[in-house]
Motif scaffolding. Structure first.
Motif, PDB file in Angstrom:
ATOM      1  N   ARG A   1       0.852  -1.184   0.000  1.00 49.00           N
ATOM      2  CA  ARG A   1       0.000   0.000   0.000  1.00 49.00           C
ATOM      3  C   ARG A   1       0.889   1.235   0.000  1.00 49.00           C
ATOM      4  O   ARG A   1       1.889   1.292   0.711  1.00 49.00           O
ATOM      5  CB  ARG A   1      -0.910  -0.022   1.229  1.00 49.00           C
ATOM      6  N   ASP A   2       0.532   2.238  -0.798  1.00 48.83           N
ATOM      7  CA  ASP A   2       1.269   3.494  -0.852  1.00 48.83           C
ATOM      8  C   ASP A   2       0.535   4.547  -0.041  1.00 48.83           C
ATOM      9  O   ASP A   2      -0.674   4.747  -0.201  1.00 48.83           O
ATOM     10  CB  ASP A   2       1.409   3.959  -2.302  1.00 48.83           C
ATOM     11  N   ASP A   3       1.278   5.225   0.851  1.00 49.73           N
ATOM     12  CA  ASP A   3       0.725   6.287   1.693  1.00 49.73           C
ATOM     13  C   ASP A   3       1.481   7.584   1.447  1.00 49.73           C
ATOM     14  O   ASP A   3       2.680   7.567   1.176  1.00 49.73           O
ATOM     15  CB  ASP A   3       0.853   5.933   3.186  1.00 49.73           C
ATOM     16  N   TRP A   4       0.775   8.708   1.583  1.00 47.88           N
ATOM     17  CA  TRP A   4       1.406  10.018   1.466  1.00 47.88           C
ATOM     18  C   TRP A   4       1.064  10.848   2.698  1.00 47.88           C
ATOM     19  O   TRP A   4      -0.115  11.074   3.005  1.00 47.88           O
ATOM     20  CB  TRP A   4       0.925  10.745   0.207  1.00 47.88           C
TER      21      TRP A   4
ATOM     22  N   TYR B   1      -3.921   7.498   0.548  1.00 52.32           N
ATOM     23  CA  TYR B   1      -3.280   6.199   0.372  1.00 52.32           C
ATOM     24  C   TYR B   1      -3.962   5.467  -0.788  1.00 52.32           C
ATOM     25  O   TYR B   1      -5.136   5.703  -1.087  1.00 52.32           O
ATOM     26  CB  TYR B   1      -3.279   5.360   1.656  1.00 52.32           C
ATOM     27  N   ASP B   2      -3.199   4.623  -1.459  1.00 49.73           N
ATOM     28  CA  ASP B   2      -3.706   3.812  -2.561  1.00 49.73           C
ATOM     29  C   ASP B   2      -3.716   2.356  -2.134  1.00 49.73           C
ATOM     30  O   ASP B   2      -2.753   1.865  -1.539  1.00 49.73           O
ATOM     31  CB  ASP B   2      -2.821   3.947  -3.804  1.00 49.73           C
TER      32      ASP B   2
ATOM     33  N   ILE C   1      -6.707  -0.348  -8.622  1.00 51.74           N
ATOM     34  CA  ILE C   1      -6.222   0.509  -7.544  1.00 51.74           C
ATOM     35  C   ILE C   1      -7.257   1.596  -7.262  1.00 51.74           C
ATOM     36  O   ILE C   1      -7.806   2.200  -8.187  1.00 51.74           O
ATOM     37  CB  ILE C   1      -4.880   1.172  -7.917  1.00 51.74           C
ATOM     38  N   VAL C   2      -7.550   1.818  -5.983  1.00 54.78           N
ATOM     39  CA  VAL C   2      -8.380   2.946  -5.591  1.00 54.78           C
ATOM     40  C   VAL C   2      -7.560   3.878  -4.712  1.00 54.78           C
ATOM     41  O   VAL C   2      -6.683   3.435  -3.962  1.00 54.78           O
ATOM     42  CB  VAL C   2      -9.669   2.516  -4.847  1.00 54.78           C
TER      43      VAL C   2
END
Length: 286
Positions: free
Chosen positions: A177-180, A191-192, A204-205
């Protein structure tokens, strides 16, 4: 749907070749370099502090979900959390209630059928993995090591015009999971995550966290917006009330029973926090 970390929780996080980045604003003096652990510590402080979060054993959100063009469809919801990882999510749509329950190990979903009755099914392996990956009531960034989550810093990106640290989380299920995190406030902006549609195709959402407010010392987003990248139609979870340390019936986190014709949902006693709760907890935000 959906929150903080301590120094102990940040132990064991890893970093890629871009494990350090230049911080700005509240990150400290210009040119200072931050590690993943330092970013997570500042994130915890921005959300009220890990010590405050650790005092919360149960939590309940009530509000409504808007979906469809212009948010034309609106449905009330109740989301309940109990440490370490139990959740119960109820949503009322078209006069019928759907329920998803996870007890930390197993999960069940109760849905209305086209015949006007209800069915209860157990979670599949993928649904159990997703529920575990959520990280409980305080999310995956708090006590990440204890939750089996590793975190790497990918660099600094821009999210809706704001500089943000890009973190890559490897979750207990193996999903990534990608977080900013905002480079000034250290609050989570986006986050994606991976999703799967009804026919099994993955995608991907993006989830955006907005309208942060302080509730009894905890800083939480009261608007959570979900949609595919570049999509104009998003689903919005609007949190209207938050109860901290409410008393729950244990049965609310077990296999749902087929409801009666009256279709009552879960009851949340927000006025009777556990005896060891600190003053001020167990109240709703109104």
């Amino acid at each position: 749907m959906t929150i903080g970390t301590s120094a102990a929780g940040a132990e064991g996080v890893t970093a890629t070749g871009a494990a350090k980045a230049t911080a700005g604003g509240a990150a400290g003096a210009a040119g200072a370099e931050l590690t993943v652990q330092q970013i997570l510590e500042r994130h915890a402080a921005a959300r009220g502090g890990a010590e405050v979060w650790h005092k919360i054993q149960t939590m309940a959100w009530t509000g409504h979900i808007e979906s469809g063009p212009g948010g034309i469809s609106k449905h009330p919801f109740l989301l309940m959390f109990r440490r370490p990882a139990a959740t119960r999510f109820e949503i009322l749509g078209e006069g019928q209630r759907s329920v998803r329950v996870f007890d930390g190990t197993m999960g069940w979903k109760q849905r209305p059928t086209s015949q006007g009755t209800f069915e209860v099914k157990e979670y599949g392996a993928e649904e159990i993995g997703f529920a575990r990956d959520a990280g409980g009531l305080d999310g995956p960034l708090l006590d990440s090591k204890a939750k089996g989550i590793s975190i790497a810093l990918e660099g600094i990106d821009s999210v809706e015009g704001h500089r943000a640290y890009h973190l890559k989380l490897t979750l207990p299920s193996g999903q990534v999971r990608d977080d900013w995190l905002d480079a000034e406030s250290f609050l989570e902006r986006r986050y994606d995550r991976v999703t799967r549609n009804a026919v099994g195709a993955t995608g991907i959402v993006s989830v955006y966290l907005r309208n942060y407010q302080t509730v009894n010392g905890l800083v939480m987003p009261l608007l959570i917006e979900t949609g595919r990248p570049a999509s104009r139609d998003t689903d919005k979870m609007i949190v209207e009330k938050i109860a901290l340390n409410p008393t729950f019936d244990n049965a609310q986190f077990t296999r749902p029973t087929v409801p009666s014709a009256r279709r009552h949902g879960a009851m949340v006693n927000t006025q009777s926090p556990p005896a060891n709760s600190p003053p001020g907890h167990g109240r709703e935000r109104r």
